[in-house]
Write a protein that holds these residues in place. Structure first.
Motif, PDB file in Angstrom:
ATOM      1  N   TRP A  63       1.065  -1.135  -0.044  1.00  0.00           N
ATOM      2  CA  TRP A  63       0.045   0.001  -0.041  1.00  0.00           C
ATOM      3  C   TRP A  63       0.942   1.145  -0.038  1.00  0.00           C
ATOM      4  O   TRP A  63       1.716   1.559   0.989  1.00  0.00           O
ATOM      5  N   LEU A  64       0.656   2.055  -1.169  1.00  0.00           N
ATOM      6  CA  LEU A  64       1.666   3.347  -1.210  1.00  0.00           C
ATOM      7  C   LEU A  64       0.610   4.330  -0.721  1.00  0.00           C
ATOM      8  O   LEU A  64      -0.455   4.499  -1.114  1.00  0.00           O
ATOM      9  N   HIS A  65       1.193   5.121   0.286  1.00  0.00           N
ATOM     10  CA  HIS A  65       0.067   6.304   0.989  1.00  0.00           C
ATOM     11  C   HIS A  65       0.804   7.330   1.325  1.00  0.00           C
ATOM     12  O   HIS A  65       2.325   7.205   1.558  1.00  0.00           O
ATOM     13  N   ARG A  66       0.256   8.568   1.502  1.00  0.00           N
ATOM     14  CA  ARG A  66       0.779   9.793   1.924  1.00  0.00           C
ATOM     15  C   ARG A  66       0.968   9.869   3.569  1.00  0.00           C
ATOM     16  O   ARG A  66       0.118   9.139   4.259  1.00  0.00           O
ATOM     17  N   VAL A  67       2.133  10.407   3.786  1.00  0.00           N
ATOM     18  CA  VAL A  67       2.460  10.422   5.274  1.00  0.00           C
ATOM     19  C   VAL A  67       3.088  12.145   5.299  1.00  0.00           C
ATOM     20  O   VAL A  67       3.113  12.435   4.279  1.00  0.00           O
ATOM     21  N   ASP A  68       2.981  12.574   6.652  1.00  0.00           N
ATOM     22  CA  ASP A  68       3.444  13.832   6.640  1.00  0.00           C
ATOM     23  C   ASP A  68       5.063  14.000   5.988  1.00  0.00           C
ATOM     24  O   ASP A  68       5.121  15.179   5.628  1.00  0.00           O
ATOM     25  N   SER A  69       5.608  13.169   6.139  1.00  0.00           N
ATOM     26  CA  SER A  69       7.098  13.284   5.495  1.00  0.00           C
ATOM     27  C   SER A  69       7.224  13.102   3.976  1.00  0.00           C
ATOM     28  O   SER A  69       8.135  13.114   3.367  1.00  0.00           O
ATOM     29  N   GLY A  70       6.069  12.369   3.346  1.00  0.00           N
ATOM     30  CA  GLY A  70       5.970  12.415   1.829  1.00  0.00           C
ATOM     31  C   GLY A  70       5.146  11.264   1.627  1.00  0.00           C
ATOM     32  O   GLY A  70       3.930  11.037   1.723  1.00  0.00           O
ATOM     33  N   MET A  71       5.892   9.924   1.086  1.00  0.00           N
ATOM     34  CA  MET A  71       5.123   8.666   0.668  1.00  0.00           C
ATOM     35  C   MET A  71       5.768   7.563   1.617  1.00  0.00           C
ATOM     36  O   MET A  71       7.077   7.716   1.980  1.00  0.00           O
ATOM     37  N   ALA A  72       5.047   6.539   1.783  1.00  0.00           N
ATOM     38  CA  ALA A  72       5.493   5.498   2.539  1.00  0.00           C
ATOM     39  C   ALA A  72       4.790   4.067   2.097  1.00  0.00           C
ATOM     40  O   ALA A  72       3.803   4.254   1.322  1.00  0.00           O
ATOM     41  N   VAL A  73       5.485   3.046   2.208  1.00  0.00           N
ATOM     42  CA  VAL A  73       4.984   1.661   1.898  1.00  0.00           C
ATOM     43  C   VAL A  73       4.674   0.939   2.964  1.00  0.00           C
ATOM     44  O   VAL A  73       5.638   0.640   3.644  1.00  0.00           O
ATOM     45  N   HIS A  74       3.384   0.219   3.202  1.00  0.00           N
ATOM     46  CA  HIS A  74       3.200  -0.780   4.011  1.00  0.00           C
ATOM     47  C   HIS A  74       2.892  -2.181   3.252  1.00  0.00           C
ATOM     48  O   HIS A  74       2.380  -2.115   2.302  1.00  0.00           O
ATOM     49  N   LEU A  75       3.666  -3.252   3.646  1.00  0.00           N
ATOM     50  CA  LEU A  75       3.370  -4.465   2.916  1.00  0.00           C
ATOM     51  C   LEU A  75       2.452  -5.359   3.542  1.00  0.00           C
ATOM     52  O   LEU A  75       2.720  -5.461   4.836  1.00  0.00           O
ATOM     53  N   TYR A  76       1.833  -6.267   2.816  1.00  0.00           N
ATOM     54  CA  TYR A  76       0.926  -7.411   3.489  1.00  0.00           C
ATOM     55  C   TYR A  76       1.652  -8.417   3.144  1.00  0.00           C
ATOM     56  O   TYR A  76       1.585  -8.632   1.553  1.00  0.00           O
TER      57      TYR A  76
END
Length: 106
Positions: A63-76
């Motif tokens: 899951w590519l998503h926005r966070v305060d510092s830019g973008m992040a990826v969470h994997l399942y």
């Protein structure tokens, strides 16, 4: 596979942990018995995208998503992957849910 929610500005609708786990392992279901009055508890049921005989080539869904510092990826992690990803070797910038954390039942 990497998923990005471009429709919801808050990126919450359809891309929460529940949404990913349900899409991967099936609808959350409780089976009951009229004979003994017992239930199965919460299990993953039908509509699985991943099974032992289906989509075993995907090691993870991200899951590519926005966070305060830019973008992040969470994997399942895909518990049925023929080639599992070495989650311990992932860089610290990636967060993940391993199979033990998801605990899907089939």
């Amino acid at each position: 596979m990497l998923v990005y929610n471009n429709l919801d500005p808050l990126q919450m609708f359809g891309t929460g942990q529940h949404d990913f786990l349900t899409a991967m392992y099936g609808d959350l279901t409780i089976y009951g018995s009229n004979q003994n009055g017992r239930s199965s508890g919460l299990v993953h049921g039908r509509n699985q995208a991943f099974r032992g005989d289906k989509n075993t080539t995907f090691s993870v869904v991200g899951w590519l998503h926005r966070v305060d510092s830019g973008m992040a990826v969470h994997l399942y992690e895909n518990m049925y992957a023929t080639t599992p990803l070495d989650l311990a070797a992932l860089p610290k910038c990636l967060s993940f849910n391993g199979v033990a954390e998801a605990k899907p039942e089939t």
